[in-house]
Design an enzyme around this catalytic site. Structure first.
Site, PDB file in Angstrom:
ATOM      1  N   HIS A   1     -16.775   0.276  -0.032  1.00 12.77           N
ATOM      2  CA  HIS A   1     -16.313   1.348   0.015  1.00 12.77           C
ATOM      3  C   HIS A   1     -14.785   1.072  -0.886  1.00 12.77           C
ATOM      4  CE1 HIS A   1     -12.891   2.151   3.345  1.00 12.77           C
ATOM      5  NE2 HIS A   1     -14.205   2.842   3.812  1.00 12.77           N
TER       6      HIS A   1
ATOM      7  N   ASP B   1     -21.912   5.314   7.206  1.00  6.41           N
ATOM      8  CA  ASP B   1     -22.268   6.518   6.934  1.00  6.41           C
ATOM      9  C   ASP B   1     -23.821   5.815   6.772  1.00  6.41           C
ATOM     10  OD1 ASP B   1     -20.347   8.009   4.746  1.00  6.41           O
ATOM     11  OD2 ASP B   1     -21.082   8.584   6.540  1.00  6.41           O
TER      12      ASP B   1
END
Ligand code: SDX
Length: 374
Positions: free
Chosen positions: A264, A317
Site C-alpha cells: 500500500h 482487498d
C-alpha cells in the site's frame, strides 16, 4: 522545481475534515471516529450519513436517509433500456460508468451544475442509491438475467446483496457484507478520490467527478486488486492447492510480479487496519462454500510468504476477495461493489472541494528539448 515527487508520493494535496490515515497509530480516522470501531458497531447507512454530513444520524435522520438510499422511484426505468443496449462483452465497471453519465441527463443543467452544499447533498445521496442499483443490475443484464428492483422493506446492505445474488441470505452473511461495505466507504486521498476532487475543482458536477472516480478505481493497482487476488487464490487451488502455494508465490516474486492484495502506498510495510479487522470473518464463512477450508489455508500461506520474503502485508482487498467469494458474489462484481461503497466518500470530498475550492493545476519538470529551429 526541485519538489518533484513521482506519483505525488507523500505530497499533501489538500486539507480535509473527512478522513485521515494515522499510520503510526494504526487508525483510519473518519470524521473523528475510528473506522474499525464504526465497522464493528454501526451499519453502512449510519457511517455513510456520518461521512457525507459530518455527524452520526439520530433515529429519525437515519430512517429518512435509508429511505432515500432504497428509493427506486428516483431511478428512471429508461436506464434499464440503456443498459440492455451496452455490448455484452463490456466490463461491469464500464457499464456503471455509462449509467452514471446517462443519469446525469435527468437533472436540468442548472441543477446539475449547482455546486451548493444542499444540491450536492441531494445529488450525492441519489448517486449512492443509483450506483447500488446500477451495480447489481449491470451484472444481471450482462448475463441475461432479469433485473431486480430495490426492496425498501430490507436494510440497505440486505437489499444490496439480495439484488446481487437474486436471493436472500442469512443475517450473518448480511452483517459481514455490511462490514465490508463500511470498510470500503472512505480512505483519505486514494487515486480515485483525488481524481474526483481534481474534476470537481473546475466546478464540474458531481456526476462528472464520479465518472472520473470509477474510471480510476477500475485499475488493478487500485480497486481492481480484489478481483485479481481471488483469481490468484483460485489459480493456486487449480494448480495443486496449499502444497504448492509457497512455490507459486516465490516464482512470481522471482519474476518481479506484483501479488495483488498486498502492499500500500501509505501503509507501506504495515498491515492495513481494515484487512486485520476483516480477516477474522473468513472462518465464519468457510463452511459456506466447497473447499472453503483449503482456500483459507492458501490465503494464510500466501500471507506468510509475503511477510517473510517482502515484508509486505495485506491491504483490504486481500481478505475481501476471499470473503466475497465465500459469500457467493460473482467475481466481476468485486470492484463495482467497492466503488458502490466508496460513493459516500466521493460525495463528501466533492462537497468539500466545491465548498472551499482551489483549482488543481500542478506544474512539470520539463525534460524535453529546447530551442529547436523550424
Ligand atoms: C487500494 O490509496 C488507497 O488508499 C487505496 C485503497 C483505498 O481504500 O482506496 O487502500 C484501495 O487500492 C489498495 C491497494 C490495492 N492494490 C494492490 O493490491 C495491487 C498490488 N499492490 C501494489 O501494486 C502496490 O503495493 C501499490 C500500488 C498498492 C503501492 O505501490 P507503491 O507505493 O507505488 O510502491 P512501489 O510500487 O514503489 O513498490 C515498492 C516496492 C517495489 O519493490 P522494488 O522494485 O523497490 O524492489 O515494493 C514492491 C515493489 O516491487 N511491491 C510489491 C508489491 N507492492 C509493492 N511486490 C510484490 N507484490 C506487491 N503487491
Amino acid at each position: 522545481m526541485n519538489d518533484f515527487k513521482p506519483g505525488l508520493d507523500g505530497v499533501i494535496a489538500t486539507d480535509t475534515n473527512v478522513s485521515y490515515l494515522d499510520v503510526d497509530n494504526e487508525e483510519i480516522v473518519i470524521r473523528g471516529y475510528d473506522l474499525i470501531e464504526l465497522a464493528g458497531s454501526k451499519t453502512y447507512p449510519e457511517v455513510a450519513y456520518l461521512v457525507i454530513n459530518g455527524n452520526l444520524p439520530n433515529t429519525k435522520e437515519l430512517n429518512s436517509f435509508q429511505k432515500l438510499l432504497l428509493d427506486d422511484s428516483a431511478f428512471p426505468s429508461e436506464t434499464y433500456d440503456l443498459l440492455n443496449l451496452i455490448p455484452k462483452s463490456s466490463m461491469v465497471m464500464d457499464v456503471i460508468r455509462t449509467g452514471i453519465s446517462y443519469l446525469a441527463g435527468f437533472h436540468s443543467e442548472q441543477n446539475l451544475m449547482d455546486t451548493s452544499e444542499n444540491q450536492n447533498l441531494n445529488k450525492g445521496t441519489r448517486l449512492i442509491a443509483e450506483v447500488a442499483i446500477l451495480t447489481a443490475n449491470s451484472h444481471r443484464i450482462l448475463n441475461g438475467q432479469k433485473i431486480i428492483k430495490p426492496d425498501s422493506s430490507k436494510t440497505f446492505s440486505e437489499n444490496f446483496i439480495s439484488m446481487i445474488l437474486g436471493k436472500s441470505v442469512s443475517q450473518k452473511q448480511v452483517e459481514i457484507f455490511d462490514k465490508i461495505l463500511t470498510c470500503y466507504i472512505e480512505h483519505e486521498m486514494p487515486n480515485s478520490t483525488f481524481a474526483a476532487r481534481v474534476i470537481a475543482s473546475t466546478l464540474s458536477d458531481m456526476y462528472g467527478a464520479f465518472v472520473g472516480g470509477i474510471s480510476s478505481l477500475k485499475g488493478p493497482l487500485h480497486g481492481g486488486a480484489n478481483e485479481a487476488a481471488i483469481h490468484m487464490i483460485l489459480d493456486i487451488k487449480e494448480k495443486g492447492g496449499s502444497k504448492i502455494a509457497e512455490r507459486y508465490i516465490l516464482d512470481k516474486l522471482k519474476n518481479k510480479e506484483r501479488i495483488m492484495g498486498f502492499g500500500h502506498r501509505v501503509y507501506m510495510k504495515k498491515y492495513d487496519p481494515r484487512a486485520l479487522f476483516l480477516k477474522d470473518y473468513i472462518s465464519d464463512l468457510e463452511s459456506n462454500i466447497e473447499n472453503g477450508e483449503e482456500l483459507h489455508n492458501i490465503y494464510k500461506i500466501v500471507e506468510n510468504v509475503m511477510a517473510r520474503e517482502k515484508g509486505l502485508y495485506p491491504n483490504t482487498d486481500y481478505p475481501i476477495a476471499l470473503l466475497f467469494y465465500m459469500l457467493g458474489i460473482p467475481i466481476p462484481l468485486y470492484t463495482p461493489i467497492f466503488f458502490a461503497s466508496r460513493t459516500a466518500g466521493l460525495v463528501a470530498h466533492v462537497i468539500e472541494q466545491h465548498n472551499n475550492n482551489r483549482l488543481f493545476r500542478p506544474r512539470v519538470l520539463y525534460t524535453g528539448p529546447r530551442g529547436l529551429k523550424l
